[in-house]
Write an enzyme that holds these catalytic residues in place. Structure first.
Site, short mmCIF file in Angstrom:
data_model
loop_
_atom_site.label_atom_id
_atom_site.label_comp_id
_atom_site.label_asym_id
_atom_site.label_seq_id
_atom_site.Cartn_x
_atom_site.Cartn_y
_atom_site.Cartn_z
N ARG A 92 2.82 6.55 11.93
CA ARG A 92 2.14 6.03 13.11
C ARG A 92 1.94 7.19 14.08
O ARG A 92 2.85 8.01 14.27
CB ARG A 92 2.96 4.93 13.81
N HIS A 126 -7.76 6.22 10.02
CA HIS A 126 -6.65 5.47 9.40
C HIS A 126 -7.14 4.75 8.13
O HIS A 126 -7.67 3.64 8.22
CB HIS A 126 -6.10 4.47 10.42
N GLN A 171 -6.09 3.76 18.42
CA GLN A 171 -7.04 3.54 17.32
C GLN A 171 -8.05 2.47 17.71
O GLN A 171 -7.62 1.42 18.19
CB GLN A 171 -6.28 3.13 16.05
N ASN A 196 0.82 -1.22 0.00
CA ASN A 196 0.00 0.00 0.00
C ASN A 196 0.85 1.27 0.00
O ASN A 196 0.37 2.33 0.40
CB ASN A 196 -0.99 -0.01 1.17
#
Ligand code: NAI
Length: 390
Positions: A288, A341, A317, A149
């Site tokens: 992050r 995210h 998260q 990704n």
């Protein structure tokens, strides 16, 4: 040297060169039924309507029919906490698949309660949700779908930089409100042309960000990374390495964070470092959340030391409803480009990391060698150089 070899072997720098695989290659221990535990995110109605949302509990990375046909058990859950399916099934799972988008946090304590665990697969990139040192100690392999990704994230970074620098979000919100006051927006809108942009981390994503910025005619592109780019790769994007982090940030109008989270990067962008940023700089973090100190960033944005902060990663998260990053603004009421995210989980990316997860699992089941670039932790040791200098 590794990078130089990498660049000679490929047309352009695409990330760290593959390492030779020196650890033995374990395969599925239980020849009969192996339990694979997949901690994914609840997709709800969108996942029922859109089967390409593969990274969800509902669609199970497309693995279920295949694993069923081989007689293996796949348990997919999103739950965390003491009584969760995660902890219950971990007790006898041989393989754990987790997505960084809704991570199951595999602490040392949980590793110790998972005697059969042999392999952790990150469906995506970024394995900081696993206690990697505990995985080393317990000879659990950790693999990622490297590269799956990286374009998705690099595109998001460039979009976020533009959104902040051009003051796009307040402009759009004004239109939705029914207002029209050009000066209110233009007072804090700039061109990216002529600005200095720097990346912390110049691996697969960081380098792709630099590549995508070349046509914007920035004043300079900089990078900070303990691993220097191969000269040809640096030259191709005209990027200059700055070895001291304070010096690096003090030269940048825009800083983008693209390194993994590990002992050496947790809280790297803190109150002290933020003092060295140019006043009014923009900061984008899609790496992050915990690389940036939550309160220090919020204070810097509130005070105007930062003109904007954007990204999709959070120190917790899902982010709590009252997380300060959801709403914090610069002194003139803009500069917040935060989203959930999702930069690395576009539908295109989901297909790639689902395919990659299956391939890793297949290699494991068949006892075949894994692709070297995917191995973060081999048997009892770090195989990557990206998670800190050892
Ligand atoms: P990569 O392994 O290709 O590159 C990471 C680079 O960071 C390496 O060049 C490494 O030397 C450098 N680095 C490590 N520690 C550093 C430090 N202390 N200071 C400066 N540089 C340092 O990894 P890739 O594919 O570029 O991904 C980077 C990170 O991006 C992932 O680990 C993950 O945390 C995050 N990510 C976020 C996604 C999202 O959806 N928001 C999706 C994919 C990755």
């Amino acid at each position: 040297m590794q990078r130089v070899l990498g660049v000679l072997l490929s047309v352009s720098w695409g990330g760290p060169a593959p390492r030779s695989l020196c650890s033995p290659n374990p395969c599925c221990q239980s020849q009969n039924v192996m339990k694979v535990l997949a901690i994914l995110y609840d997709g709800g109605k969108p996942a029922e309507e859109e089967p390409r949302l593969l990274g969800t509990v509902e669609n199970k990375l497309g693995l279920k029919p295949w694993l069923d046909s081989l007689g293996h058990e796949l348990v997919s859950s999103s739950k965390e906490g003491a009584d969760s399916d995660f902890q219950k099934h971990l007790a006898d799972a041989e393989v754990l698949i987790t997505t960084p988008f809704h991570p199951g946090y595999l602490t040392r304590d949980l590793v110790e309660k998972a005697p059969k665990l042999k392999l952790c697969i990150t469906a995506g990139v970024g394995s900081d949700h696993i206690d990697l040192n505990a995985a080393v100690d317990h000879r659990i392999q950790v693999l990622e779908v490297s590269g799956s990704n990286v374009v998705s994230v690099a595109e998001h970074v460039v979009m976020s930089i533009l959104a902040l620098v051009r003051n796009f979000i307040p402009a759009h919100e004004m239109i939705e409100r029914g207002d029209w006051q050009v000066s209110e927006i233009a007072r804090n809108a700039f061109d990216l042309e002529g600005k200095v942009v720097g990346t912390i981390g110049a691996g697969r994503i960081g380098y792709r960000v630099l590549q995508r910025l070349v046509p914007f005619d920035c004043a300079e592109l900089l990078y900070y990374d303990y691993a220097p780019l191969p000269p040809a790769a640096a030259k191709a994007v005209n990027a200059r390495r700055v070895e001291d982090l304070k010096e690096f940030v003090s030269q940048c109008d825009v800083v983008t964070v693209n390194c993994p989270l590990h002992e050496g990067t947790r809280g790297l962008v803190n109150a002290e470092l933020l003092k060295h940023f140019k006043k009014g700089a923009w900061l984008v973090n899609t790496a992050r959340g915990a690389i940036c100190d939550k309160d220090a960033v919020a204070e810097a944005l509130k005070s105007g030391q930062l003109n904007g902060y954007a990204g999709d990663v959070w120190n917790v998260q899902p982010a709590p409803k009252d997380h300060v990053w959801r709403t914090v603004k610069n002194p003139i009421g803009g500069g917040n480009g935060m989203v959930p995210h999702y930069s690395g989980t576009t539908l295109d990316a989901q297909q790639r990391y689902a395919d990659g997860t299956r391939k890793i699992l297949q290699n494991y089941i068949e006892g075949k060698e894994q692709e070297a670039q995917n191995i973060i932790i081999g048997l009892g040791k770090y195989e990557t150089k990206a998670y800190g200098q050892r």
